[in-house]
Design a protein around this motif. Structure first.
Motif, PDB file in Angstrom:
ATOM      1  N   ALA A  24       1.100  -1.384  -0.407  1.00  0.00           N
ATOM      2  CA  ALA A  24       0.239   0.064  -0.004  1.00  0.00           C
ATOM      3  C   ALA A  24       1.023   1.345   0.130  1.00  0.00           C
ATOM      4  O   ALA A  24       0.943   1.904  -0.883  1.00  0.00           O
ATOM      5  N   LEU A  25       2.035   0.829   0.775  1.00  0.00           N
ATOM      6  CA  LEU A  25       2.710   2.624   0.779  1.00  0.00           C
ATOM      7  C   LEU A  25       3.525   2.536  -0.310  1.00  0.00           C
ATOM      8  O   LEU A  25       3.718   3.779  -0.989  1.00  0.00           O
ATOM      9  N   ARG A  26       4.058   1.315  -1.280  1.00  0.00           N
ATOM     10  CA  ARG A  26       4.911   1.772  -2.446  1.00  0.00           C
ATOM     11  C   ARG A  26       3.650   2.191  -3.885  1.00  0.00           C
ATOM     12  O   ARG A  26       3.904   2.868  -4.167  1.00  0.00           O
ATOM     13  N   LEU A  27       3.055   1.774  -3.569  1.00  0.00           N
ATOM     14  CA  LEU A  27       1.317   2.114  -4.519  1.00  0.00           C
ATOM     15  C   LEU A  27       1.283   4.166  -4.121  1.00  0.00           C
ATOM     16  O   LEU A  27       0.830   4.558  -5.319  1.00  0.00           O
ATOM     17  N   THR A  28       1.142   3.859  -2.894  1.00  0.00           N
ATOM     18  CA  THR A  28       0.586   5.564  -2.674  1.00  0.00           C
ATOM     19  C   THR A  28       2.159   6.492  -3.265  1.00  0.00           C
ATOM     20  O   THR A  28       2.197   7.208  -3.636  1.00  0.00           O
ATOM     21  N   ARG A  29       2.514   5.948  -3.003  1.00  0.00           N
ATOM     22  CA  ARG A  29       4.257   6.511  -3.175  1.00  0.00           C
ATOM     23  C   ARG A  29       4.484   6.616  -4.263  1.00  0.00           C
ATOM     24  O   ARG A  29       5.405   7.287  -5.183  1.00  0.00           O
ATOM     25  N   LEU A  30       3.788   6.073  -5.528  1.00  0.00           N
ATOM     26  CA  LEU A  30       3.911   6.301  -7.595  1.00  0.00           C
ATOM     27  C   LEU A  30       3.150   7.494  -7.899  1.00  0.00           C
ATOM     28  O   LEU A  30       2.972   7.950  -8.502  1.00  0.00           O
ATOM     29  N   LEU A  31       2.546   7.484  -6.490  1.00  0.00           N
ATOM     30  CA  LEU A  31       1.800   9.555  -6.400  1.00  0.00           C
ATOM     31  C   LEU A  31       2.955  10.685  -7.241  1.00  0.00           C
ATOM     32  O   LEU A  31       3.265  11.263  -7.675  1.00  0.00           O
ATOM     33  N   ASP A  32       5.086   9.876  -6.228  1.00  0.00           N
ATOM     34  CA  ASP A  32       5.344  10.896  -6.053  1.00  0.00           C
ATOM     35  C   ASP A  32       6.052  11.048  -8.123  1.00  0.00           C
ATOM     36  O   ASP A  32       6.978  11.682  -8.279  1.00  0.00           O
ATOM     37  N   THR A  33       5.854  10.226  -8.636  1.00  0.00           N
ATOM     38  CA  THR A  33       6.592   9.536 -10.173  1.00  0.00           C
ATOM     39  C   THR A  33       5.313   9.271 -10.601  1.00  0.00           C
ATOM     40  O   THR A  33       5.439   7.940 -11.260  1.00  0.00           O
ATOM     41  N   PRO A  34       4.281  10.053 -11.034  1.00  0.00           N
ATOM     42  CA  PRO A  34       3.214   9.483 -12.127  1.00  0.00           C
ATOM     43  C   PRO A  34       4.105   8.732 -13.448  1.00  0.00           C
ATOM     44  O   PRO A  34       2.928   7.993 -13.884  1.00  0.00           O
ATOM     45  N   ARG A  35       5.480   8.737 -13.571  1.00  0.00           N
ATOM     46  CA  ARG A  35       5.246   8.186 -14.947  1.00  0.00           C
ATOM     47  C   ARG A  35       5.572   7.074 -14.519  1.00  0.00           C
ATOM     48  O   ARG A  35       5.201   6.081 -15.484  1.00  0.00           O
ATOM     49  N   ASP A  36       5.459   6.642 -13.507  1.00  0.00           N
ATOM     50  CA  ASP A  36       6.179   4.849 -13.148  1.00  0.00           C
ATOM     51  C   ASP A  36       4.489   4.684 -12.973  1.00  0.00           C
ATOM     52  O   ASP A  36       4.257   3.077 -12.903  1.00  0.00           O
ATOM     53  N   ILE A  37       3.363   5.112 -13.210  1.00  0.00           N
ATOM     54  CA  ILE A  37       1.719   4.246 -12.838  1.00  0.00           C
ATOM     55  C   ILE A  37       1.619   3.817 -13.298  1.00  0.00           C
ATOM     56  O   ILE A  37       1.464   2.727 -12.950  1.00  0.00           O
ATOM     57  N   LEU A  40       4.077   0.051 -13.024  1.00  0.00           N
ATOM     58  CA  LEU A  40       4.371  -0.435 -11.977  1.00  0.00           C
ATOM     59  C   LEU A  40       3.039  -0.505 -10.979  1.00  0.00           C
ATOM     60  O   LEU A  40       3.167  -1.661 -10.484  1.00  0.00           O
ATOM     61  N   ALA A  41       2.024  -0.107 -11.309  1.00  0.00           N
ATOM     62  CA  ALA A  41       0.893   0.490 -10.083  1.00  0.00           C
ATOM     63  C   ALA A  41       0.347  -1.001 -10.313  1.00  0.00           C
ATOM     64  O   ALA A  41      -0.480  -2.003  -9.342  1.00  0.00           O
ATOM     65  N   PRO A  42      -0.398  -2.036 -11.847  1.00  0.00           N
ATOM     66  CA  PRO A  42      -0.811  -2.880 -12.172  1.00  0.00           C
ATOM     67  C   PRO A  42       0.035  -4.235 -10.917  1.00  0.00           C
ATOM     68  O   PRO A  42      -0.807  -4.911 -10.761  1.00  0.00           O
ATOM     69  N   MET A  43       1.171  -3.938 -10.908  1.00  0.00           N
ATOM     70  CA  MET A  43       2.104  -4.958 -10.048  1.00  0.00           C
ATOM     71  C   MET A  43       1.472  -5.026  -8.755  1.00  0.00           C
ATOM     72  O   MET A  43       1.760  -5.713  -8.236  1.00  0.00           O
ATOM     73  N   ILE A  44       2.085  -4.268  -8.761  1.00  0.00           N
ATOM     74  CA  ILE A  44       2.056  -3.515  -6.932  1.00  0.00           C
ATOM     75  C   ILE A  44       0.223  -4.024  -6.477  1.00  0.00           C
ATOM     76  O   ILE A  44      -0.142  -4.825  -5.854  1.00  0.00           O
TER      77      ILE A  44
END
Length: 181
Positions: A24-37, A40-44
């Motif tokens: 959950a924390l890693r998913l939330t931290r993706l907001l800091d790097t939108p290009r990674d969403i 990475l988001a589907p895998m998380i």
């Protein structure tokens, strides 16, 4: 249907595993790097699903995800009630939608929501009336009619029971407690 399925509740609390919290924390931290969403988001999210399925509440998670399960059928009815909460409820129609007898439907509905279908609808109506009075400056009688009540006195009684004060006094209290912009 196994015994576990009939014992699953719609609302439950348990201790979250550190690995789930990390996801959950890693998913939330993706907001800091939108290009990674997108990558990475589907895998998380997939990892979160895995952690939930392997955790303490795995049976409840399976019930939510299993097509045709009692929980999923009740969830579909909940969606209908939320959409049509101003309309009168007919338990027979809701039970038919859930493909259950009225008695079985009532039992499973209460297991998932901890309240009867009528109590659930009443709570939705009262919450929406409160929102109308707060956000749209509606008076109590108008809000009552908008959410499906036919009797302002019944609305006032039920509102007082749920929120601890009559409608206008509750709204005044809420407005005086909110910070001034």
């Amino acid at each position: 249907m196994n015994n576990k399925e009939t014992s699953v509740r719609g609302f439950f609390v348990s201790t979250a595993e550190v690995s789930l919290l990390d996801c959950a924390l890693r998913l939330t931290r993706l907001l800091d790097t939108p290009r990674d969403i997108p990558i990475l988001a589907p895998m998380i999210i997939r990892e979160i699903h895995y952690r939930l399925l392997m955790g303490e509440q795995s049976e409840a998670v399976r019930q939510i995800a299993t097509s045709g399960s009692n929980m999923q059928r009740i969830a579909a009815v909940l969606t209908r009630i939320k959409t049509d909460f101003t309309e009168p409820l007919r338990i027979e129609d809701l039970a038919k939608q859930a493909r259950m007898s009225p008695a079985s439907f009532h039992h499973h509905f209460k297991q998932v929501t901890s309240m009867s279908p009528l109590q659930y609808q009443k709570q939705l109506r009262l919450l929406e009336a409160r929102r109308l009075m707060l956000a749209e400056n509606s008076d109590a009688a108008k809000a009552a009619y908008q959410v499906g009540y036919e009797s302002p006195s019944q609305f006032s009684r039920e509102y007082s029971r749920l929120f601890g004060a009559p409608p206008m006094r509750d709204i005044e209290r809420l407005l005086s407690a909110s910070p001034v912009s």
